[in-house]
Design a protein around this motif. Structure first.
Motif, PDB file in Angstrom:
ATOM      1  N   LEU A  13      -7.543  -9.659  -4.421  1.00 22.33           N
ATOM      2  CA  LEU A  13      -6.422  -8.729  -4.252  1.00 22.33           C
ATOM      3  C   LEU A  13      -5.566  -8.654  -5.514  1.00 22.33           C
ATOM      4  CD1 LEU A  13      -4.800  -9.239  -0.748  1.00 22.33           C
ATOM      5  CD2 LEU A  13      -5.768  -7.159  -1.690  1.00 22.33           C
ATOM      6  N   TRP A  14      -5.284  -9.811  -6.091  1.00 23.99           N
ATOM      7  CA  TRP A  14      -4.348  -9.856  -7.208  1.00 23.99           C
ATOM      8  C   TRP A  14      -5.050  -9.892  -8.549  1.00 23.99           C
ATOM      9  CZ3 TRP A  14       0.727  -9.040  -6.281  1.00 23.99           C
ATOM     10  CH2 TRP A  14       1.117  -9.133  -4.949  1.00 23.99           C
ATOM     11  N   GLY A  17      -6.994  -4.022 -11.270  1.00 25.76           N
ATOM     12  CA  GLY A  17      -7.948  -2.961 -10.976  1.00 25.76           C
ATOM     13  C   GLY A  17      -7.608  -2.160  -9.746  1.00 25.76           C
ATOM     14  N   GLY A  18      -6.566  -2.570  -9.021  1.00 23.75           N
ATOM     15  CA  GLY A  18      -6.174  -1.824  -7.832  1.00 23.75           C
ATOM     16  C   GLY A  18      -4.865  -2.361  -7.310  1.00 23.75           C
ATOM     17  N   SER A  19      -4.309  -1.669  -6.306  1.00 21.35           N
ATOM     18  CA  SER A  19      -3.032  -2.121  -5.761  1.00 21.35           C
ATOM     19  C   SER A  19      -3.250  -3.362  -4.905  1.00 21.35           C
ATOM     20  CB  SER A  19      -2.423  -1.020  -4.905  1.00 21.35           C
ATOM     21  OG  SER A  19      -1.451  -1.562  -4.054  1.00 21.35           O
ATOM     22  N   PRO A  20      -2.469  -4.429  -5.128  1.00 26.44           N
ATOM     23  CA  PRO A  20      -2.604  -5.604  -4.274  1.00 26.44           C
ATOM     24  C   PRO A  20      -2.192  -5.309  -2.839  1.00 26.44           C
ATOM     25  CG  PRO A  20      -0.740  -5.833  -5.764  1.00 26.44           C
ATOM     26  CD  PRO A  20      -1.480  -4.610  -6.200  1.00 26.44           C
ATOM     27  N   PHE A  21      -1.377  -4.238  -2.653  1.00 28.99           N
ATOM     28  CA  PHE A  21      -0.993  -3.843  -1.307  1.00 28.99           C
ATOM     29  C   PHE A  21      -2.064  -2.977  -0.662  1.00 28.99           C
ATOM     30  CE2 PHE A  21       3.370  -3.918  -3.370  1.00 28.99           C
ATOM     31  CZ  PHE A  21       3.663  -5.188  -2.922  1.00 28.99           C
ATOM     32  N   ARG A  22      -3.022  -2.528  -1.464  1.00 26.46           N
ATOM     33  CA  ARG A  22      -4.055  -1.596  -0.991  1.00 26.46           C
ATOM     34  C   ARG A  22      -3.454  -0.310  -0.412  1.00 26.46           C
ATOM     35  NH1 ARG A  22      -6.777  -4.084  -4.008  1.00 26.46           N
ATOM     36  NH2 ARG A  22      -8.701  -5.188  -3.558  1.00 26.46           N
ATOM     37  N   VAL A  23      -2.389   0.171  -1.067  1.00 27.79           N
ATOM     38  CA  VAL A  23      -1.882   1.508  -0.731  1.00 27.79           C
ATOM     39  C   VAL A  23      -1.774   2.296  -2.033  1.00 27.79           C
ATOM     40  CG1 VAL A  23      -0.563   0.878   1.319  1.00 27.79           C
ATOM     41  CG2 VAL A  23       0.538   0.786  -0.902  1.00 27.79           C
TER      42      VAL A  23
ATOM     43  N   ASP B   4      -8.187   6.540 -13.964  1.00 22.16           N
ATOM     44  CA  ASP B   4      -8.885   5.727 -12.963  1.00 22.16           C
ATOM     45  C   ASP B   4      -7.961   5.302 -11.813  1.00 22.16           C
ATOM     46  OD1 ASP B   4      -7.433   4.179 -14.620  1.00 22.16           O
ATOM     47  OD2 ASP B   4      -8.925   2.607 -14.913  1.00 22.16           O
ATOM     48  N   VAL B   8      -8.710   5.268  -7.609  1.00 26.11           N
ATOM     49  CA  VAL B   8      -8.459   4.160  -6.677  1.00 26.11           C
ATOM     50  C   VAL B   8      -7.571   4.640  -5.532  1.00 26.11           C
ATOM     51  CG1 VAL B   8      -7.492   1.874  -6.461  1.00 26.11           C
ATOM     52  CG2 VAL B   8      -8.721   2.489  -8.509  1.00 26.11           C
ATOM     53  N   ASP B   9      -6.513   5.423  -5.875  1.00 28.54           N
ATOM     54  CA  ASP B   9      -5.614   5.942  -4.852  1.00 28.54           C
ATOM     55  C   ASP B   9      -6.372   6.728  -3.789  1.00 28.54           C
ATOM     56  OD1 ASP B   9      -3.453   4.822  -5.952  1.00 28.54           O
ATOM     57  OD2 ASP B   9      -2.378   6.652  -6.424  1.00 28.54           O
ATOM     58  N   TYR B  12      -7.985   4.562  -1.289  1.00 26.99           N
ATOM     59  CA  TYR B  12      -7.057   4.018  -0.289  1.00 26.99           C
ATOM     60  C   TYR B  12      -6.796   5.054   0.793  1.00 26.99           C
ATOM     61  CZ  TYR B  12      -5.983   0.515  -3.847  1.00 26.99           C
ATOM     62  OH  TYR B  12      -6.066  -0.474  -4.770  1.00 26.99           O
ATOM     63  N   ALA B  13      -6.595   6.309   0.367  1.00 27.21           N
ATOM     64  CA  ALA B  13      -6.301   7.367   1.331  1.00 27.21           C
ATOM     65  C   ALA B  13      -7.488   7.554   2.273  1.00 27.21           C
ATOM     66  CB  ALA B  13      -5.993   8.671   0.604  1.00 27.21           C
ATOM     67  N   GLU B  88      -0.028  -2.148   7.907  1.00 29.10           N
ATOM     68  CA  GLU B  88      -0.257  -2.350   6.478  1.00 29.10           C
ATOM     69  C   GLU B  88      -0.505  -3.835   6.199  1.00 29.10           C
ATOM     70  OE1 GLU B  88      -0.576   0.081   4.572  1.00 29.10           O
ATOM     71  OE2 GLU B  88       0.597   1.767   5.332  1.00 29.10           O
ATOM     72  N   ARG B  89      -0.818  -4.127   4.937  1.00 24.81           N
ATOM     73  CA  ARG B  89      -1.010  -5.531   4.549  1.00 24.81           C
ATOM     74  C   ARG B  89       0.292  -6.295   4.667  1.00 24.81           C
ATOM     75  NH1 ARG B  89      -5.138  -7.673   2.768  1.00 24.81           N
ATOM     76  NH2 ARG B  89      -6.972  -6.339   2.601  1.00 24.81           N
ATOM     77  N   SER B  91       1.626  -8.389   2.707  1.00 22.89           N
ATOM     78  CA  SER B  91       2.415  -8.423   1.471  1.00 22.89           C
ATOM     79  C   SER B  91       3.321  -7.198   1.379  1.00 22.89           C
ATOM     80  CB  SER B  91       1.489  -8.493   0.261  1.00 22.89           C
ATOM     81  OG  SER B  91       0.530  -7.468   0.324  1.00 22.89           O
ATOM     82  N   LEU B  92       2.797  -6.026   1.737  1.00 24.64           N
ATOM     83  CA  LEU B  92       3.610  -4.803   1.689  1.00 24.64           C
ATOM     84  C   LEU B  92       4.706  -4.861   2.748  1.00 24.64           C
ATOM     85  CD1 LEU B  92       4.194  -1.978   0.646  1.00 24.64           C
ATOM     86  CD2 LEU B  92       2.565  -1.090   2.294  1.00 24.64           C
TER      87      LEU B  92
END
Lengths: 297, 125
Positions: A13-14, A17-23, B4, B8-9, B12-13, B88-89, B91-92
């Motif tokens: 996750l951390w 390369g991408g959001s650690p929150f995955r949003v 890039d 990735v976004d 996620y969507a 959501e995760r 952490s968020l």
């Protein structure tokens, strides 16, 4: 939505390369904006709470907001409850639009988003009526040169010659010349004397004063002039919220047009609906607090 | 150059997509939350408009806390269910909620403790 968070190891996750929150970036920024906006509303509401304790002469919500359009008085909080219900329902239609978006159901998104816009317009319209009614008021307050305060249940319309009409509901003395609260119904034969002695007359509410009576701590019979901060808080809090609702309706319309034009078909997902949905739910969320602290408590 | 981060976004969507069967489950939950929010609002209005403020200071304080509790319950359902923060995760979720919870403690301090102190200065016994 439920169950979409796949299990990923913390290291992965951390690892970049991408959001650690995955949003997505946009969604995260919308959340951060909402947090900061919530701080603003929190500040306004706490200022309200502070005023309310600071000034004991504070009106009771169910006595001030007890009118229905076209029906008159005697319906405590019913209109506000209706507004609350409209906003909750429009929040529900929004969440249904988001759900339809996750299934790539374009027709569903259009249908529910359109309902949300209609609900938003209803709410803004209701708030306009509420403001109109609050500003114009129903009755009036007369103060005299000798220091008495009278309250009338209807507005004393002034005619062209500068005379006030005698109110059909009659006048009540609410505070005597010694500044003590007492309620005495005045005989109509005394009206001319009171009008001659009149120092000031006002009705409804402005930033400076309002006609709404405050509750006394000691007795329900006692009349206390309401603190002007009551009107100020009403205008600022419901006004700021109403501005948010209005912006939300405009944003929803823009997104609705984009959906109709097929912008999100090309993108392959309807995340924009979800992001505007977050904002719209936030507006509903704020109203839940305004409803409780301004009208109920 | 291709960005890039946007790619990735998009992923996620798309990860939020679901099928019709899953959608039915979600809609069932939405209906449940709707009914709950409506019932709480109706109860609040009934209490607010039927119980007079001078019915003993203890009663009104209890009602105040009841109102605050019901409001927080409504707020929780809106944030966690309608705004999907509950899905959501972690952490968020905590990034959003924890700072605000700290802020709320400060708000309560100002709105209740400090204002009562100021009020006592002016009208104190």
């Amino acid at each position: 939505m439920a169950g979409h968070t796949e299990s990923v190891s913390k290291a992965e996750l951390w690892d970049g390369g991408g959001s650690p929150f995955r949003v997505s970036y946009g969604k995260l920024m919308m959340w951060l904006f909402l947090v900061s906006d919530a701080l603003t509303f929190g500040g306004l509401l706490v200022a309200y709470g502070f005023f309310r304790h600071r000034y004991p002469d504070w009106p009771v919500g169910e006595k001030v907001f007890n009118s229905m359009p076209g029906l008159g008085d005697g319906y405590p909080l019913l209109y506000v409850a209706l507004m609350t219900f409209i906003l909750i329902v429009s929040s529900v239609t929004m969440v249904l639009a988001v759900e339809a978006g996750h299934r790539l159901d374009k027709k569903g998104v259009i249908k529910w988003l359109a309902f949300t816009v209609i609900g938003g317009f209803f709410f803004v319209g209701s708030q306009a009526w509420e403001w109109y009614h609050f500003i114009h008021g129903g009755g009036g307050v007369i103060t005299t040169m000798t220091g008495e305060v009278y309250h009338s249940n209807t507005d004393l319309h002034m005619d062209a010659a500068g005379h006030y009409h005698i109110p059909p509901d009659g006048l009540e003395l609410v505070q005597n010349k010694y500044g003590e609260g007492e309620i005495v119904v005045i005989d109509p034969s005394e009206y001319p004397g009171i009008f001659d002695n009149m120092a000031d007359y006002y009705t409804g509410a402005s930033m400076l004063r309002n006609e709404y009576a405050a509750t006394s701590n000691t007795s329900d019979q006692e009349y206390v002039k309401a603190a002007p901060q009551f009107g100020n808080a009403f205008f600022f809090i419901t006004g700021f919220h109403g501005f948010h609702v209005f912006s939300g309706v405009v944003i929803n319309i823009i997104i609705l047009l984009q959906v109709v034009r097929g912008k999100f078909d090309d993108l392959g997902h309807y995340e924009m609906v979800e992001k505007t949905g977050l904002y719209w739910h936030f507006v509903d969320l704020v109203w839940v607090f305004v409803f409780t602290f301004f009208y109920l408590v | 150059m291709e960005r890039d981060d946007l790619i990735v976004d998009e992923s996620y969507a798309r990860a939020a997509h679901h099928d019709e069967e899953h959608g039915r489950k979600i809609r069932k939950k939405i209906v449940f939350v709707t009914i709950l929010l409506t019932v709480i609002t109706v109860v609040e209005v009934l209490i607010g408009s039927s119980i007079p403020r001078d019915s003993g200071s203890g009663t009104w304080t209890a009602i105040k806390w009841l109102f605050i509790g019901m409001t927080l319950l409504k707020a929780g359902y809106i944030v966690l269910s309608f705004m999907h923060l509950g899905d959501e995760r972690k952490s968020l979720k905590y990034t959003i909620l924890v700072p605000y919870i700290f802020f709320i403690c400060y708000l309560i301090l100002i709105a209740l403790t400090e204002s009562t102190y100021i009020s006592n200065l002016f009208y104190g016994n």
